[in-house]
Design an enzyme around this catalytic site. Structure first.
Site, PDB file in Angstrom:
ATOM      1  N   HIS A  91       1.140  -1.810  -0.029  1.00 32.23           N
ATOM      2  CA  HIS A  91       0.006   0.008  -0.094  1.00 32.23           C
ATOM      3  C   HIS A  91       0.789   1.359   0.488  1.00 32.23           C
ATOM      4  CE1 HIS A  91      -2.660  -2.568   1.534  1.00 32.23           C
ATOM      5  NE2 HIS A  91      -3.772  -1.774   1.995  1.00 32.23           N
TER       6      HIS A  91
ATOM      7  N   GLU B 152      -1.538   5.962  -1.340  1.00 32.02           N
ATOM      8  CA  GLU B 152      -3.049   6.143  -1.253  1.00 32.02           C
ATOM      9  C   GLU B 152      -3.257   7.188  -0.836  1.00 32.02           C
ATOM     10  OE1 GLU B 152      -5.114   3.973   1.935  1.00 32.02           O
ATOM     11  OE2 GLU B 152      -6.344   3.780   1.491  1.00 32.02           O
TER      12      GLU B 152
ATOM     13  N   ASP C 236     -11.269  -2.906  -2.011  1.00 32.54           N
ATOM     14  CA  ASP C 236     -10.403  -2.839   0.123  1.00 32.54           C
ATOM     15  C   ASP C 236     -11.224  -3.141   0.885  1.00 32.54           C
ATOM     16  OD1 ASP C 236      -8.259  -1.404   0.958  1.00 32.54           O
ATOM     17  OD2 ASP C 236      -9.038   0.389   0.848  1.00 32.54           O
TER      18      ASP C 236
HETATM   19  N1  ADE Z   1      -6.415  -1.906   5.970  1.00 29.28           N
HETATM   20  C1  ADE Z   1      -7.376  -1.890   5.755  1.00 29.28           C
HETATM   21  N2  ADE Z   1      -8.267  -1.168   4.239  1.00 29.28           N
HETATM   22  C2  ADE Z   1      -6.959  -0.015   3.598  1.00 29.28           C
HETATM   23  C3  ADE Z   1      -6.152   1.053   3.647  1.00 29.28           C
HETATM   24  N3  ADE Z   1      -7.808   1.209   2.351  1.00 29.28           N
HETATM   25  N4  ADE Z   1      -5.368   1.506   3.947  1.00 29.28           N
HETATM   26  C4  ADE Z   1      -4.235   1.099   4.599  1.00 29.28           C
HETATM   27  N5  ADE Z   1      -4.328  -0.640   5.493  1.00 29.28           N
HETATM   28  C5  ADE Z   1      -5.837  -0.981   5.276  1.00 29.28           C
HETATM   29 ZN    ZN Z   2      -6.085  -1.647   1.596  1.00 25.06          ZN
END
Ligand code: ADE
Ligand code: ZN
Length: 353
Positions: free
Chosen positions: A213, A216, A294
């Protein structure tokens, strides 16, 4: 067809909307969904009553109002933690997996890479390895129904390096038995990815894929670090990469997929409004983007809804959605032969329009 400019795209949108029945009939793969985040209000209420927690006396509507509304990613991660506190025994994990798998099957999803974080049960003194074994067994039962499940074992970024090593060893132990990748999720603004370099390079040397990740809510630098420091094969979210032309080019040229999660970005305010979302720009520039939920329970969405939303907001045609479904297979951690077979099936799918 998707427009050349964002504004043009939105102007075209109403003319090109795709039907829900088309999206359901399209064979789909989902690459980014957290098992723990698949828990919706009804299942959470049942767990709250089972364990007599403070949420047990609420109605489903009140629970939704109290817990399923977020002003930021950090608020969302707080709610995610509350859900995790309710999913305790291996049977609870098995039950939520069954709910999720049934929903995926109803939507025409034939392949899912599901993210599970064993460090969460470890924090509460529970057996994360036994839970994984139970999940592998429960998940395998869905293959005969037409759904293949593979697992990404996730290190939670704020939990530190020791928990990450433990997660990596568990992933290596189950490589080839359903686990395909080591992941990194959680709070992108906590520890730097460089702290985890040894863990991820060790996992890569053990032929485990790397899923991170990044980008974001963090800067494009986070995506560069995921690629260069951890050797990421695919990026979770990565939408902030749209702000860095050189990074866009790198992702395209190295065919690194971005798991885009539109509703998630909207609900956590990672990128809002969706009319300004960089998905069309990334798609147009040839970055391998896919659509994902997600946390379908916590965001109250489904893969079908994500495809429909993308079609409606960005003016994507049925042909575009078919390309994105193909892209998901290409970006998956499936073996080559399976990818070819699934892509053929998607291409043979009829009823465009
Ligand atoms: N864990 C679950 N959803 C998440 C997200 N969108 N960003 C980071 N960790 C997560
Ligand atoms: Zn995620």
């Amino acid at each position: 067809m998707i427009g050349r400019e964002g504004r043009e795209t939105r102007r075209n949108a109403p003319r090109t909307a795709v039907s829900e029945s088309y999206v359901r009939s399209l064979p789909k793969a989902e690459l980014h969904l957290h098992l723990e985040g698949s828990v919706g209000p009804d299942r959470l209420l049942a767990l709250a009553r089972k364990y007599g927690t403070e949420y047990a006396s609420l109605s489903a509507a009140a629970l939704t109002e109290k817990l399923y509304r977020y002003g930021s990613l950090h608020e969302f991660l707080g709610a995610f933690k509350v859900v995790c506190q309710h999913v305790r025994g291996k049977e609870d994990y098995g039950d939520i997996l069954e709910d999720l798998a049934e929903s995926l099957l109803r939507q025409g999803v034939f392949y899912a890479e599901i993210i599970y974080s064993p460090s969460i049960p470890w924090i509460w003194g529970r057996d994360g390895r036994e839970i994984l074994r139970h999940l592998l067994k429960t998940g395998a039962r869905f293959e005969e129904k037409g759904l293949v499940i593979r697992w990404v074992l996730d290190c939670v970024r704020q939990f530190g390096v020791e928990a990450a090593w433990r997660t990596a060893r568990l992933a290596a132990e189950h490589r080839g038995r359903g686990v395909v990748a080591l992941g990194m999720g959680g709070d992108e603004l906590s520890l730097p990815l460089t702290e985890y370099r040894d863990v991820f390079l060790w996992a890569k040397a053990h032929e485990i894929y790397i899923h991170v990740h990044a980008g974001e809510i963090g800067e494009p630098d986070q995506v560069w670090s995921a690629l260069k420091d951890l050797g990421a094969n695919r990026i979770g979210h990565g939408v902030q990469a749209a702000r860095d032309p050189r990074l866009i080019e790198y992702l395209r040229e190295h065919a690194v997929g971005l798991d885009v999660c539109l509703t998630s970005n909207l609900r956590t305010r990672a990128w809002a409004p969706l009319s300004q979302h960089p998905f069309p720009l990334l798609y147009r520039r040839g970055v391998p983007v896919t659509l994902n939920t997600d946390d379908p329970g916590l965001f109250q969405t489904s893969l079908t809804q994500e495809y429909l939303k993308a079609s409606r907001i960005f003016g994507l045609t049925a042909r575009d959605l078919q390309r994105i479904a193909l892209q998901a297979v290409r970006c998956s951690f499936l073996p080559h032969e399976a990818k070819m077979a699934h892509m053929q099936r998607i291409q043979d799918q009829v009823g465009l329009g």
